[in-house]
Scaffold this motif. Structure first.
Motif, short mmCIF file in Angstrom:
data_model
loop_
_atom_site.label_atom_id
_atom_site.label_comp_id
_atom_site.label_asym_id
_atom_site.label_seq_id
_atom_site.Cartn_x
_atom_site.Cartn_y
_atom_site.Cartn_z
N SER A 15 53.39 66.33 -57.48
CA SER A 15 54.27 65.17 -57.60
C SER A 15 55.53 65.40 -56.78
O SER A 15 55.84 66.52 -56.36
CB SER A 15 54.63 64.94 -59.07
OG SER A 15 55.43 66.00 -59.54
N ALA A 16 56.27 64.33 -56.56
CA ALA A 16 57.54 64.43 -55.84
C ALA A 16 58.53 65.30 -56.62
O ALA A 16 59.32 66.03 -56.02
CB ALA A 16 58.12 63.04 -55.59
N PHE A 17 58.45 65.24 -57.94
CA PHE A 17 59.33 66.06 -58.77
C PHE A 17 59.07 67.54 -58.54
O PHE A 17 60.01 68.34 -58.43
CB PHE A 17 59.13 65.70 -60.26
CG PHE A 17 60.00 66.50 -61.18
CD1 PHE A 17 61.34 66.21 -61.31
CD2 PHE A 17 59.47 67.54 -61.92
CE1 PHE A 17 62.15 66.94 -62.15
CE2 PHE A 17 60.26 68.28 -62.76
CZ PHE A 17 61.61 67.98 -62.89
N ASP A 18 57.79 67.92 -58.46
CA ASP A 18 57.45 69.32 -58.20
C ASP A 18 58.01 69.78 -56.86
O ASP A 18 58.57 70.87 -56.75
CB ASP A 18 55.93 69.52 -58.21
CG ASP A 18 55.31 69.28 -59.57
OD1 ASP A 18 56.03 69.38 -60.58
OD2 ASP A 18 54.10 69.00 -59.60
N LEU A 19 57.88 68.97 -55.83
CA LEU A 19 58.38 69.32 -54.50
C LEU A 19 59.90 69.42 -54.50
O LEU A 19 60.47 70.34 -53.90
CB LEU A 19 57.92 68.30 -53.46
CG LEU A 19 58.33 68.58 -52.02
CD1 LEU A 19 57.76 69.90 -51.55
CD2 LEU A 19 57.91 67.45 -51.11
N ILE A 20 60.58 68.52 -55.21
CA ILE A 20 62.04 68.56 -55.29
C ILE A 20 62.50 69.83 -56.01
O ILE A 20 63.44 70.49 -55.58
CB ILE A 20 62.58 67.29 -55.97
CG1 ILE A 20 62.40 66.10 -55.03
CG2 ILE A 20 64.04 67.46 -56.37
CD1 ILE A 20 62.70 64.76 -55.66
#
Length: 133
Positions: free
Chosen positions: A106-111
């Protein structure tokens, strides 16, 4: 004296170092590596002769010849050249055929990974310089 020869900054040094290690671990853990290397895979493709290619299985022929020569006379440089060259060609073929891709995240994981990694670099670098007053 603390980190980088300055007063204080030890906690920033260790927090930054920990964030960098965790960020790199999460980043490298999210990379998927797969290889299509096999004995029928072409390592070198020569299209001038109708699509002739040297496969990884063909590299085993000089390797076997080198091993035979080395078992007959272990001081023969040509045998060592054939055996070592074949092993290096196989290693090169495996590395050259490797493909890297990110696993779905997810984008959260990448952030989180990027904040840990680059925020840790910031803390780490800030600990090496004297504090501003």
């Amino acid at each position: 004296m603390g980190a980088g020869g300055t007063r204080g900054g030890e906690w920033q040094f260790f927090v930054g170092l920990t964030m960098i290690v965790v960020g790199f671990y999460l980043l490298l853990n999210s990379i998927h590596i797969h290889s299509q290397f096999g004995f029928g895979t072409r390592l070198i493709n020569i299209s001038a002769f109708g699509g002739f290619g040297i496969t990884s299985g063909m590299i085993m022929i000089p390797f076997v010849a080198g091993i035979v020569i080395l078992f007959y006379n272990h001081r023969n440089y040509f045998g060592w050249f054939l055996a070592a060259g074949s092993i290096l060609a196989l290693i090169f073929g495996v590395i050259a055929s490797s493909q890297f891709s990110f696993r779905p995240m997810s984008a959260f994981d990448l952030i989180i990974i990027l904040v840990l990694l680059f925020g840790g670099v910031g803390f780490f670098l800030r600990s090496l310089f004297p504090a501003r007053k």
